[in-house]
Enzyme design. Structure first.
Site, PDB file in Angstrom:
ATOM      1  N   HIS A 190      23.112  17.232  65.071  1.00 22.22           N
ATOM      2  CA  HIS A 190      23.876  18.246  65.449  1.00 22.22           C
ATOM      3  C   HIS A 190      24.750  18.110  66.618  1.00 22.22           C
ATOM      4  O   HIS A 190      25.979  18.229  66.458  1.00 22.22           O
ATOM      5  CB  HIS A 190      22.990  19.533  65.982  1.00 22.22           C
ATOM      6  CG  HIS A 190      22.151  20.043  64.625  1.00 22.22           C
ATOM      7  ND1 HIS A 190      22.946  20.681  63.653  1.00 22.22           N
ATOM      8  CD2 HIS A 190      20.666  20.494  64.447  1.00 22.22           C
ATOM      9  CE1 HIS A 190      21.962  21.210  62.790  1.00 22.22           C
ATOM     10  NE2 HIS A 190      20.926  21.156  63.294  1.00 22.22           N
ATOM     11  N   GLU A 196      23.827  21.243  59.110  1.00 25.21           N
ATOM     12  CA  GLU A 196      22.461  20.686  59.062  1.00 25.21           C
ATOM     13  C   GLU A 196      22.376  19.358  58.112  1.00 25.21           C
ATOM     14  O   GLU A 196      21.685  18.671  58.475  1.00 25.21           O
ATOM     15  CB  GLU A 196      21.599  21.876  58.443  1.00 25.21           C
ATOM     16  CG  GLU A 196      20.137  21.477  57.983  1.00 25.21           C
ATOM     17  CD  GLU A 196      19.557  21.700  59.525  1.00 25.21           C
ATOM     18  OE1 GLU A 196      19.981  22.105  60.485  1.00 25.21           O
ATOM     19  OE2 GLU A 196      18.297  21.564  59.357  1.00 25.21           O
ATOM     20  N   HIS A 222      17.196  14.897  64.893  1.00 23.85           N
ATOM     21  CA  HIS A 222      17.706  15.974  64.384  1.00 23.85           C
ATOM     22  C   HIS A 222      18.632  16.542  65.103  1.00 23.85           C
ATOM     23  O   HIS A 222      19.783  16.911  64.735  1.00 23.85           O
ATOM     24  CB  HIS A 222      16.548  17.080  63.818  1.00 23.85           C
ATOM     25  CG  HIS A 222      17.077  18.106  63.106  1.00 23.85           C
ATOM     26  ND1 HIS A 222      16.942  18.425  61.710  1.00 23.85           N
ATOM     27  CD2 HIS A 222      17.560  19.386  63.381  1.00 23.85           C
ATOM     28  CE1 HIS A 222      17.349  19.586  61.464  1.00 23.85           C
ATOM     29  NE2 HIS A 222      17.982  20.171  62.581  1.00 23.85           N
ATOM     30  N   GLU A 223      18.159  17.044  66.306  1.00 22.88           N
ATOM     31  CA  GLU A 223      19.293  17.490  67.219  1.00 22.88           C
ATOM     32  C   GLU A 223      20.371  16.658  67.510  1.00 22.88           C
ATOM     33  O   GLU A 223      21.444  17.311  67.974  1.00 22.88           O
ATOM     34  CB  GLU A 223      18.348  18.223  68.519  1.00 22.88           C
ATOM     35  CG  GLU A 223      17.057  19.105  68.045  1.00 22.88           C
ATOM     36  CD  GLU A 223      17.751  20.320  67.182  1.00 22.88           C
ATOM     37  OE1 GLU A 223      18.757  20.799  67.246  1.00 22.88           O
ATOM     38  OE2 GLU A 223      16.924  20.878  66.639  1.00 22.88           O
TER      39      GLU A 223
END
Ligand code: ZN
Length: 506
Positions: free
Chosen positions: A274, A300, A270-271
């Protein structure tokens, strides 16, 4: 005008970039506070951050900034260039917002949120909402004042003025319109899964893996999907996040649970999503709106796509299975591909949003949206949050929340003074599904490539279609350009139903 430059466009860019040099210093102080700083440093840190926030705001709302924007805007030659026109449009949007806020309010918000973040962490550890409540009340007061300074849009509500900071043009009415039809479809899918004739094997979710080994695996995955460790880091924090100063210094964090390696894997992917977005911004435009991400919803979409569309795919796991023995131990080879893929896709309502599966995740977001809309709108007192939270979890997810640590104290956002933020998570899921469908149509064999560890094609596609543009296009315009359609919930439902129904035999 104090800036000396040959023309107003250069002077404007210099003014924007020098402001960014200052504001990104605060990002680094944030990262330090979350990862390294001893508790004793808190008070001084709050003063450092408040001073920088005030200085940034003074520059961003200065007459000089306004004059420079006006000078470029009135020059037809500059404005004929589409990139410059976009830069001026966005700089003007930021300037208009900044001039509406008094410096004293900006400084008060920075100081209060810096202290509140610390109080939240303590209250969360003690599962004691009453300890955090006075800080949240202070923040809500400041947020209402902030919304009033920006002005409530016609036919809208205070919450809209705050949401617009994160997702330009986003309103509570629009979000409710997206959430209402999505909610019963998700609830039906979750109910069908609950009574499904078979469940995926999930033994890998209970498999003990030491934290150092998990960190090695997390770094391997982040690097393999395209996060550049020469221009970024992965550290540990209570709440995973991605920060840093600019595209060549991206700081992301994750957290580890020895009993569930999938937690760290999911949050790292997830990160990394980003981080890959941040690293994909155009360095020559950094410090200007064209070198910034377009919105939190689009941000996101990048994290959720790598976490879900890629990281929970069978193809991804067939690649990762070959990497497990060398990173987390030879014993991991006893898990079959079905077991690994199954463990990554277990659907089960739980208390914690960041640990939620893809199907229940959006219901967690709906709870938060409803509460913050009511708190900012004035129909719910801060003291009433825990009971409303617990009731909504019962209604939407069928769960009895046992304590505030696993309830309304779990997220850092409100302690940072961020309300209007949560719905961008669900918008991100919708954008991610729609963008990923377009990527698959445009690059046949994309998903098969994941099984060979080939992720560069998707990263390049995202770099070229999303990242490099910065804020040149509005979020809705960007999605329309890339996918040929306006945003819709259909791709997300197709993604979830198409994967979960066969897995659960429903
Ligand atoms: Zn995220």
């Amino acid at each position: 005008m104090t800036t000396t430059a040959t023309n107003p466009l250069d002077a404007l860019v210099t003014h924007l970039q020098e402001t960014a040099l200052l504001s990104t210093s605060n990002n680094l102080l944030d990262w330090d506070q979350e990862t390294m700083m001893p508790g004793g440093g808190l008070e001084w840190r709050a003063r450092q951050q408040a001073l920088i926030a005030r200085m940034v705001h003074e520059r961003a709302s200065s007459l000089e900034r306004g004059d420079l924007i006006a000078a470029v805007e009135s020059n037809a030659k500059f404005m004929a260039e589409p990139q410059t026109a976009a830069l001026v449009r966005e700089a003007k949007r930021d300037y208009t917002k900044a001039t509406k806020l008094p410096s004293s309010l900006v400084e008060e918000m920075a100081k209060t949120s810096s202290m509140a973040k610390h109080e939240w962490a303590e209250a969360r550890a003690a599962s004691d909402f009453k300890r955090f409540a006075p800080w949240l009340e202070k923040l809500v007061g400041l947020l209402r004042a902030q919304a009033d300074c920006y002005g409530v849009p016609a036919g809208g509500e205070r919450w809209d003025a705050l949401a617009d900071l994160y997702e330009p043009g986003c309103t509570a009415k629009y979000v409710a319109g997206v959430f209402e039809p999505l909610r019963p479809r998700l609830q039906k899918l979750i109910a069908d899964i609950k009574s499904a004739p078979r469940k995926p094997a999930d033994g890998f979710n209970d498999y003990f893996v030491g934290i150092d080994q998990q960190e090695a695996l997390s770094k391997l995955v982040a690097q393999s999907i395209g996060f550049d460790f020469n221009r970024g880091r992965l550290d540990r924090s209570t709440h995973p996040f991605c920060g840093g100063t600019h595209c060549n210094d991206v700081r992301m964090t994750t957290r580890y649970n020895e009993r569930c390696v999938n937690d760290a894997l999911g949050s790292t992917m997830h990160e990394s999503g980003h981080g890959i977005y941040e690293q994909g911004l155009d360095f020559s435009r950094i410090g200007t709106p064209l070198g910034e991400s377009v919105s939190l919803g689009i941000h996101e979409s990048q994290s959720r796509m790598w976490e879900n569309q890629v990281g929970r795919s069978r193809a991804f796991w067939s690649w990762l299975a070959t990497k497990l023995p060398s990173t987390i131990g030879a014993d991991a080879s006893r898990f079959t591909l079905d077991e690994l893929y199954g463990a990554a896709n277990v659907v089960e309502p739980g208390f914690i949003r960041v640990e939620a599966d893809e199907a229940t995740y959006n219901l967690h977001v709906m709870v938060r949206f409803e509460i913050e809309r009511a708190v900012i709108g004035g129909s719910l007192e801060v003291a009433g949050i825990p009971s409303v939270w617990n009731k909504l979890y019962k209604d939407l997810l069928g769960l009895e929340v046992p304590d505030d640590r696993r309830g309304c104290l779990q997220d850092i956002h409100w302690s940072m003074g961020a309300m209007g933020y949560f719905p961008t998570y669900t918008l991100g899921n919708l954008y991610a599904s729609q963008l990923f469908e377009a990527a698959c149509e445009q690059m046949p064999g994309l998903v098969d490539g994941f099984s060979r560890g080939e992720f560069a094609g998707l990263k390049k596609w995202l770099n070229e279609n999303i990242h490099v543009h910065g804020r040149r296009y509005a979020p809705s315009e960007l999605v329309q350009r890339v996918t040929g359609k306006p945003l819709s919930a259909e791709p997300l439902m197709r993604h979830l139903e198409g994967k979960l129904r066969p897995l659960y035999g429903i």
